[in-house]
Design an enzyme around this catalytic site. Sequence first.
Site, mmCIF file in Angstrom:
data_model
loop_
_atom_site.group_PDB
_atom_site.id
_atom_site.type_symbol
_atom_site.label_atom_id
_atom_site.label_comp_id
_atom_site.label_asym_id
_atom_site.label_seq_id
_atom_site.Cartn_x
_atom_site.Cartn_y
_atom_site.Cartn_z
ATOM 1 N N SER A 144 0.846 -1.066 -0.223
ATOM 2 C CA SER A 144 0.037 0.118 -0.013
ATOM 3 C C SER A 144 0.778 1.322 -0.003
ATOM 4 O O SER A 144 2.161 1.223 0.322
ATOM 5 C CB SER A 144 -0.682 -0.107 1.366
ATOM 6 O OG SER A 144 -1.491 1.272 1.416
ATOM 7 N N TYR A 157 -1.652 -1.242 10.276
ATOM 8 C CA TYR A 157 -2.028 -1.588 8.907
ATOM 9 C C TYR A 157 -0.515 -0.907 8.173
ATOM 10 O O TYR A 157 -0.044 -1.599 7.306
ATOM 11 C CB TYR A 157 -3.050 -0.745 8.167
ATOM 12 C CG TYR A 157 -3.506 -0.761 6.894
ATOM 13 C CD1 TYR A 157 -4.054 -2.030 6.318
ATOM 14 C CD2 TYR A 157 -3.076 0.228 5.873
ATOM 15 C CE1 TYR A 157 -4.200 -1.926 4.827
ATOM 16 C CE2 TYR A 157 -3.332 0.101 4.643
ATOM 17 C CZ TYR A 157 -3.809 -1.042 4.014
ATOM 18 O OH TYR A 157 -3.984 -1.316 2.788
HETATM 19 N N1 LIG Z 1 -8.414 -0.204 -1.611
HETATM 20 C C1 LIG Z 1 -7.583 0.394 -1.385
HETATM 21 O O1 LIG Z 1 -7.505 1.503 -1.358
HETATM 22 C C2 LIG Z 1 -6.238 -0.371 -0.981
HETATM 23 C C3 LIG Z 1 -5.107 0.618 -1.063
HETATM 24 C C4 LIG Z 1 -3.917 -0.228 -0.873
HETATM 25 C C5 LIG Z 1 -3.799 -1.151 -0.470
HETATM 26 N N2 LIG Z 1 -4.802 -2.177 -0.529
HETATM 27 C C6 LIG Z 1 -4.603 -3.610 -0.153
HETATM 28 O O2 LIG Z 1 -5.203 -4.409 -1.455
HETATM 29 C C7 LIG Z 1 -5.593 -5.583 -0.981
HETATM 30 C C8 LIG Z 1 -7.050 -6.037 -1.283
HETATM 31 O O3 LIG Z 1 -7.932 -4.846 -0.684
HETATM 32 P P1 LIG Z 1 -9.281 -4.347 -1.242
HETATM 33 O O4 LIG Z 1 -9.340 -2.977 -1.240
HETATM 34 O O5 LIG Z 1 -9.638 -5.169 -2.587
HETATM 35 O O6 LIG Z 1 -10.305 -5.170 -0.055
HETATM 36 P P2 LIG Z 1 -11.479 -5.854 -0.094
HETATM 37 O O7 LIG Z 1 -12.007 -5.808 1.444
HETATM 38 O O8 LIG Z 1 -12.310 -5.548 -1.009
HETATM 39 O O9 LIG Z 1 -10.955 -7.506 -0.294
HETATM 40 C C9 LIG Z 1 -10.078 -8.171 0.413
HETATM 41 C C10 LIG Z 1 -10.491 -9.601 0.582
HETATM 42 O O10 LIG Z 1 -9.404 -10.409 1.316
HETATM 43 C C11 LIG Z 1 -10.491 -11.209 1.953
HETATM 44 N N3 LIG Z 1 -9.944 -11.737 3.272
HETATM 45 C C12 LIG Z 1 -10.082 -11.228 4.576
HETATM 46 N N4 LIG Z 1 -9.573 -11.848 5.238
HETATM 47 C C13 LIG Z 1 -8.977 -12.963 4.804
HETATM 48 C C14 LIG Z 1 -8.371 -14.039 5.313
HETATM 49 N N5 LIG Z 1 -7.985 -14.127 6.585
HETATM 50 N N6 LIG Z 1 -7.944 -15.083 4.486
HETATM 51 C C15 LIG Z 1 -8.097 -14.874 2.979
HETATM 52 N N7 LIG Z 1 -8.772 -14.011 2.533
HETATM 53 C C16 LIG Z 1 -9.078 -12.830 3.256
HETATM 54 C C17 LIG Z 1 -11.816 -10.771 2.193
HETATM 55 O O11 LIG Z 1 -12.764 -11.943 2.171
HETATM 56 C C18 LIG Z 1 -11.974 -10.002 0.583
HETATM 57 O O12 LIG Z 1 -12.486 -10.734 -0.209
HETATM 58 C C19 LIG Z 1 -5.499 -5.778 0.578
HETATM 59 O O13 LIG Z 1 -4.115 -6.154 1.072
HETATM 60 C C20 LIG Z 1 -5.205 -4.142 0.985
HETATM 61 O O14 LIG Z 1 -4.529 -3.910 1.883
HETATM 62 C C21 LIG Z 1 -6.160 -1.733 -0.660
#
Ligand SMILES: NC(=O)c1ccc[n+]([C@@H]2O[C@H](COP(=O)([O-])OP(=O)(O)OC[C@H]3O[C@@H](n4cnc5c(N)ncnc54)[C@H](O)[C@@H]3O)[C@@H](O)[C@H]2O)c1
Length: 253
Positions: A144, A157
């Site tokens: 991130s 985080y």
């Molecule tokens: N959306 C953003 O702005 C953003 C920015 C930077 C980084 N990220 C990172 O991108 C990644 C995906 O985020 P997103 O925004 O798509 O979130 P999201 O919540 O839409 O998706 C996350 C997925 O991870 C799954 N998950 C949660 N706990 C789990 C576990 N213990 N084992 C297996 N799966 C599990 C959830 O069920 C979900 O399907 C994350 O690592 C997040 O930190 C997101």
Amino acid sequence: MTKQFSGKVALVTGGASGLGRVSALALARAGAQVLVADVAESEGEATVQMITSTGGAALFTQADMTQSREVQAMVQAAVKAFGRLDFALNNAGIDGVRARTANYPEEVWHQVINLNLTGVFLCLKYELPILVEQGGGVIVNMSSVAGVTGFPGHAAYTASKHGVIGLTKTAALDYAQAGIRVNAICPAYTRTPMLSRMLEQKPELETKLISRVPLRRLGTAEEIAEAVIYLFSEAAAFITGHALVMDGGIVAE
Ligand SMILES: NC(=O)c1ccc[n+]([C@@H]2O[C@H](COP(=O)([O-])OP(=O)(O)OC[C@H]3O[C@@H](n4cnc5c(N)ncnc54)[C@H](O)[C@@H]3O)[C@@H](O)[C@H]2O)c1
């Protein structure tokens, strides 16, 4: 017509939602067979359905990335289903709660570190030996912009995402001579269910977040998926140990 990733097998963790789902769809469109892994079964199956209904190949496996045995079984499931493993997107993650560092609940600290950092380590632990055995492969870990900057109120985080970058660099060096590349992507605020949940609690946050981005908008999951495809591709053959920041200019300021 042969597609870019025809014959390749990709594993996507957190593939039931957001960046994982959109990346799984993009990988399938590029011709890869995809193992979608997540704790969320029905949403994971829905990702698979989206892929198979458009002629792609995918399977779902339920796995909790904090559980070593489940991660091991997930990697074995990919090899069993599709005969090999070429790409892994270690993406599952949670954001935790918002609290100043001294008030950050210990229990949530451990949950976030267990999934976002230890979970990525466990994935690497079981994916890398398969790639070594096959003579190569590519891994992308989801960090991130909070992996390269502080993020007030998000101690766990931020620590976990900084950790992912260190882990990425070390794994890249440990396995460079085995023909394996390991990189990280560092998105800033990207429209996914994770961000939507945050904005539902605090709708005024959207304008605030956008005002922090020099390009004055949120990112899209499709843009992040484009980078995932690029890093897996031969076009990125000389890139390893890199943390690709996709933040609309935030860290440039
Ligand atoms: N959306 C953003 O702005 C953003 C920015 C930077 C980084 N990220 C990172 O991108 C990644 C995906 O985020 P997103 O925004 O798509 O979130 P999201 O919540 O839409 O998706 C996350 C997925 O991870 C799954 N998950 C949660 N706990 C789990 C576990 N213990 N084992 C297996 N799966 C599990 C959830 O069920 C979900 O399907 C994350 O690592 C997040 O930190 C997101």
